[in-house]
Design an enzyme around this catalytic site. Structure first.
Site, mmCIF file in Angstrom:
data_model
loop_
_atom_site.group_PDB
_atom_site.id
_atom_site.type_symbol
_atom_site.label_atom_id
_atom_site.label_comp_id
_atom_site.label_asym_id
_atom_site.label_seq_id
_atom_site.Cartn_x
_atom_site.Cartn_y
_atom_site.Cartn_z
ATOM 1 N N ASN A 12 1.766 7.240 -6.924
ATOM 2 C CA ASN A 12 0.933 6.043 -6.926
ATOM 3 C C ASN A 12 0.975 5.257 -8.231
ATOM 4 O O ASN A 12 0.370 4.202 -8.341
ATOM 5 C CB ASN A 12 -0.528 6.422 -6.612
ATOM 6 N N ARG B 254 -9.631 5.535 -9.827
ATOM 7 C CA ARG B 254 -8.233 5.778 -10.242
ATOM 8 C C ARG B 254 -7.729 4.755 -11.265
ATOM 9 O O ARG B 254 -6.626 4.927 -11.789
ATOM 10 C CB ARG B 254 -7.304 5.812 -9.013
ATOM 11 N N HIS C 141 -2.242 5.313 2.582
ATOM 12 C CA HIS C 141 -0.990 4.954 1.898
ATOM 13 C C HIS C 141 0.140 5.077 2.920
ATOM 14 O O HIS C 141 0.096 5.947 3.800
ATOM 15 C CB HIS C 141 -0.676 5.909 0.746
ATOM 16 N N ASP D 248 2.989 6.426 2.567
ATOM 17 C CA ASP D 248 3.678 7.725 2.562
ATOM 18 C C ASP D 248 2.946 8.814 3.346
ATOM 19 O O ASP D 248 3.486 9.889 3.567
ATOM 20 C CB ASP D 248 3.972 8.183 1.121
ATOM 21 N N CYS E 109 3.611 12.567 -2.378
ATOM 22 C CA CYS E 109 2.816 11.808 -3.352
ATOM 23 C C CYS E 109 2.593 12.579 -4.646
ATOM 24 O O CYS E 109 2.143 12.000 -5.634
ATOM 25 C CB CYS E 109 1.526 11.283 -2.745
HETATM 26 N N1 ARG Z 1 -7.031 11.290 -3.703
HETATM 27 C C1 ARG Z 1 -5.897 10.421 -3.856
HETATM 28 C C2 ARG Z 1 -6.288 8.992 -3.461
HETATM 29 O O1 ARG Z 1 -7.080 8.821 -2.575
HETATM 30 C C3 ARG Z 1 -4.751 10.917 -3.052
HETATM 31 C C4 ARG Z 1 -3.521 10.107 -3.248
HETATM 32 C C5 ARG Z 1 -2.347 10.602 -2.494
HETATM 33 N N2 ARG Z 1 -1.293 9.716 -2.679
HETATM 34 C C6 ARG Z 1 -0.486 9.222 -1.715
HETATM 35 N N3 ARG Z 1 0.482 8.438 -2.068
HETATM 36 N N4 ARG Z 1 -0.673 9.504 -0.456
HETATM 37 O O2 ARG Z 1 -5.837 8.032 -4.003
#
Ligand code: ARG
Length: 296
Positions: free
Chosen positions: A76, A95, A178, A180, A274
């Site tokens: 990410n 984040r 996301h 992915d 990820c």
């Molecule tokens: N807890 C993280 C979020 O919600 C998980 C991210 C996982 N990343 C991904 N590319 N699927 O952002």
């Protein structure tokens, strides 16, 4: 054979599940056994590292930071192609603090010669890195997810910066927050994907570009195992423990599936893909990538 895949990982030293910004996250469950889950996360991370090495990858591991538990998901943090990195901008305050430490880490990789350039998104664009922007080496294009974390303006920002074809895919469910989570271009040219996550228009765009025999539909069970969130390198696919069904589908297509127990990271809504960021993707390798082409 392609050059060796080079993957960035972030060690889970400061990993916890302490907030919920996607429907998979379980902070209350984590609280029931923080030490136990923490230890399990370190074991899972080591097993993932081993599986990636066994799949032929070179790894660069950096440290996370206290208070930024989701740094363990470097997919990410940015998009990389041809040594050029476009820094992410996160949707959620939880984040946003990752942006500065990741920018420092990427600046160090530039000094080390791994990257040639590090760039910033235009104002007003949210874009959560390779998690929402998947390079398709077979077709020489980016599949760009938007609608949950990354916004629609990110599609143009990615196209403008990289100068490569982009295909926007609208993510219409919270569980596939996301791209992915629900979409994975495999090195042999197939696309593994979960149809209900994508809008009708997006499904049409996908089916226009990818022949039916290269489309592999994931089930809801595959999605819940975070099996679509897979790292595909040559004939190797690294993923969290998957379903019998998907394991045989992939095996029949000639892939070697390497499974790792990633349950502590699934409690945050993440799987194998990820937890990685590929640093070595090259546009010139597109179309000459994996499908074995007979040279007359
Ligand atoms: N807890 C993280 C979020 O919600 C998980 C991210 C996982 N990343 C991904 N590319 N699927 O952002």
């Amino acid at each position: 054979m392609n050059a060796q895949a080079h993957i960035l990982l972030v060690a889970p030293t400061h990993y916890t599940v302490s907030y919920a910004i996607n429907p998979w996250m379980q902070p209350e469950r984590w609280l029931q056994d923080t030490a136990g889950f923490g230890a399990q996360a370190r074991r899972s991370f080591n097993a993932l590292s081993e599986a990636l090495r066994a799949a032929g990858c070179r790894l660069t591991v950096i440290d996370g930071e206290p208070g930024l538990p989701d740094m363990v998901f470097p997919a990410n943090a940015g998009i990389v192609l041809d040594g050029r990195l476009l820094l992410a901008r996160f949707r959620h305050a939880e984040r946003q603090g990752e942006e500065a430490p990741f920018a420092r880490a990427f600046a160090a990789l530039r000094v080390a010669g791994v990257l040639s350039e590090v760039a910033t998104l235009p104002d007003g664009v949210f874009q959560e890195g390779a998690g929402d922007c998947l390079w398709d080496a077979t077709r020489g294009l980016f599949w760009v997810g938007w609608g949950q974390r990354s916004n629609q303006a990110s599609v143009k920002a990615v196209a403008d910066y990289f100068g490569q074809p982009v295909v926007p895919l609208a993510l219409i469910t919270e569980r596939s927050y996301h791209l992915d989570v629900c979409f994975c271009p495999l090195a042999g040219g197939e696309i593994l994907y979960y149809p209900p996550a994508l809008s009708v228009d997006s499904l049409a765009r996908l089916r226009e570009r990818v022949p039916a025999e290269q489309l592999i539909e994931a089930t809801e069970d595959d999605l819940a195992h975070f099996s679509v969130n897979a790292v595909s390198v040559g004939r190797q696919v690294v993923m969290s423990r998957t379903t019998d069904r998907l394991r045989s589908v992939l095996t029949e297509r000639g892939y070697q599936v390497r499974e790792v127990d990633l349950s502590p990271f699934m409690m945050s809504g993440g799987g194998a893909f990820c937890m990685t960021l590929r640093l070595d993707r090259h546009s010139a390798a597109a179309r000459h990538a994996d499908p074995v082409v007979a040279v007359a």
